[in-house]
Write a protein that holds these residues in place. Structure first.
Motif, PDB file in Angstrom:
ATOM      1  N   ILE A 170       0.842  -1.200   0.000  1.00  0.00           N
ATOM      2  CA  ILE A 170       0.000   0.000   0.000  1.00  0.00           C
ATOM      3  C   ILE A 170       0.872   1.243   0.000  1.00  0.00           C
ATOM      4  O   ILE A 170       1.841   1.329   0.753  1.00  0.00           O
ATOM      5  CB  ILE A 170      -0.904   0.014   1.253  1.00  0.00           C
ATOM      6  N   ILE A 183       0.378   5.597   0.109  1.00  0.00           N
ATOM      7  CA  ILE A 183      -0.535   6.728   0.290  1.00  0.00           C
ATOM      8  C   ILE A 183       0.015   7.866  -0.556  1.00  0.00           C
ATOM      9  O   ILE A 183       1.039   8.459  -0.234  1.00  0.00           O
ATOM     10  CB  ILE A 183      -0.657   7.107   1.771  1.00  0.00           C
ATOM     11  N   LEU A 203      -8.451   3.814   7.424  1.00  0.00           N
ATOM     12  CA  LEU A 203      -7.167   3.509   6.787  1.00  0.00           C
ATOM     13  C   LEU A 203      -6.884   2.008   6.827  1.00  0.00           C
ATOM     14  O   LEU A 203      -6.497   1.398   5.816  1.00  0.00           O
ATOM     15  CB  LEU A 203      -6.060   4.277   7.507  1.00  0.00           C
ATOM     16  N   ALA A 229      -6.952  -0.709   3.677  1.00  0.00           N
ATOM     17  CA  ALA A 229      -5.745  -1.495   3.418  1.00  0.00           C
ATOM     18  C   ALA A 229      -6.067  -2.960   3.168  1.00  0.00           C
ATOM     19  O   ALA A 229      -5.393  -3.615   2.350  1.00  0.00           O
ATOM     20  CB  ALA A 229      -4.787  -1.368   4.606  1.00  0.00           C
ATOM     21  N   MET A 286      -5.169   5.955  -1.447  1.00  0.00           N
ATOM     22  CA  MET A 286      -4.329   4.798  -1.166  1.00  0.00           C
ATOM     23  C   MET A 286      -4.315   3.909  -2.404  1.00  0.00           C
ATOM     24  O   MET A 286      -5.371   3.620  -2.964  1.00  0.00           O
ATOM     25  CB  MET A 286      -4.869   4.031   0.041  1.00  0.00           C
ATOM     26  N   GLN A 287      -3.117   3.472  -2.818  1.00  0.00           N
ATOM     27  CA  GLN A 287      -2.987   2.686  -4.036  1.00  0.00           C
ATOM     28  C   GLN A 287      -2.158   1.427  -3.810  1.00  0.00           C
ATOM     29  O   GLN A 287      -1.269   1.389  -2.951  1.00  0.00           O
ATOM     30  CB  GLN A 287      -2.318   3.531  -5.131  1.00  0.00           C
ATOM     31  N   LEU A 293       2.442   0.879   4.423  1.00  0.00           N
ATOM     32  CA  LEU A 293       1.725   0.748   5.693  1.00  0.00           C
ATOM     33  C   LEU A 293       2.456  -0.310   6.515  1.00  0.00           C
ATOM     34  O   LEU A 293       2.379  -1.501   6.250  1.00  0.00           O
ATOM     35  CB  LEU A 293       0.268   0.340   5.475  1.00  0.00           C
TER      36      LEU A 293
END
Length: 333
Positions: A9, A11, A124, A128, A171-172, A179
């Motif tokens: 992940i 951001i 978040l 995720a 988030m990608q 993370l």
């Protein structure tokens, strides 16, 4: 850290939006018996942004989201999921779908998540999981609240604290997992310390059948209990998240806490031995914006050049429920 299974992940974008109108402490003193000195010494808050009657949560959230999408360098049509962390939706059925439509994010599924001031951190971690399992690649997470709708403006214990606003991140999916670790907690036995509760009156429909109908009451809070809870539990949950991330506290570049009270920020940093220059604080200008506070503070620090790509951030939210949680992540790709 390279993710060995599933997806990592990153951001990649942030954004924020707040109302233009503000109420400073001197003006607030015209409403309740207080003063600028009394408020600032106890909370660190000097003013708060307040939404007008014509403003909506969805419009604030959409504006913040648009900034985050632009920074991430993607189009709204590329979003797979939108999570709106809020306790003050325009519609009790949820506002995330309204934001999806306003953004033109036609491919995205959208839903609301409610965890009060912990909502952004809970969101978040929720987002995720969708990325790590490979279900979605591009997720928009928004924290937004208009608590001025639910404040008793004659109660100086609460009206001095809260403001309105929205913050967002994109988030990608990424080969490198940014993370690093997280920890979430809840304790419903302390629910009565902070409430925005429903109160109904019995209404008879037919013989032997009655229901309750009413509305939500203004925010009530036991400030001393919430303070004691925060200064004890927040350092603990950050330490647990750092343990899961397998990094020491000295590797943290920035501490981004829920912006509730400057004394709480100072106490948490002191217990973790994090120097004041690493603590992001903007509550003096915005007050407590609930689920919006962490992403607003994050976005402001990114745009001012404080937080840079690769910096390690310890973020923690805490509030009604009672709920609290922390996430350790690196900013950017």
């Amino acid at each position: 850290m390279l993710q060995q299974s599933g997806f990592g992940i990153a951001i990649t974008g942030s954004g924020a939006a707040t109302p233009t109108a503000y109420l400073d402490n001197q003006s607030l003193a015209q409403l309740v018996e207080t003063s600028d000195e009394w408020i600032t010494t106890r909370t660190g808050i000097r003013q708060r942004r307040l939404a007008a009657a014509s403003d909506s949560l969805s419009s604030l959230a959409t504006a913040a989201a648009a900034e985050a999408i632009a920074m991430a360098g993607i189009a709204a049509e590329e979003l797979d999921l939108i999570i709106l962390a809020t306790s003050t939706a325009d519609d009790l059925f949820g506002s995330a779908s309204q934001i999806q439509a306003q953004l033109g994010a036609r491919q995205a599924v959208a839903f609301d998540l409610t965890a009060a001031c912990s909502g952004f951190v809970f969101g978040l971690v929720t987002a995720a999981q969708f990325i790590r399992t490979g279900v979605y690649r591009n997720v928009l997470l928004i924290g937004a609240d208009i608590l001025s709708r639910w404040v008793d403006w004659s109660d100086r214990r609460t009206c001095i604290l809260f403001g309105d606003g929205a913050g967002a991140v994109v988030m990608q999916a990424s080969e490198c997992d940014r993370l690093l670790g997280f920890e979430l907690r809840s304790d419903g036995s302390m629910n009565n310390c902070l409430n925005l509760g429903y109160r109904g009156q019995p209404k008879s429909l037919v013989e032997e059948v009655s229901i309750g109908q009413g509305g939500y009451q203004p925010i009530t809070m036991n400030g001393q209990e919430v303070y004691r809870f925060a200064v004890k539990r927040v350092p603990e949950v950050i330490e647990k998240a750092l343990y899961r991330a397998d990094i020491s506290v000295d590797k943290v570049d920035w501490l981004v806490l829920h912006q509730a009270n400057q004394r709480i920020l100072d106490a948490v940093a002191d217990r973790l031995h994090i120097p004041p220059e690493k603590v992001i604080s903007n509550l003096a200008n915005y007050g407590n914006t609930s689920a919006a506070s962490i992403p607003i503070a994050l976005d402001e620090a990114v745009r001012q050049g404080q937080i840079k790509p690769g910096d390690t951030i310890a973020a923690a939210g805490f509030g009604a429920g009672l709920t609290w949680g922390a996430a350790i992540f690196q900013w950017g790709r």
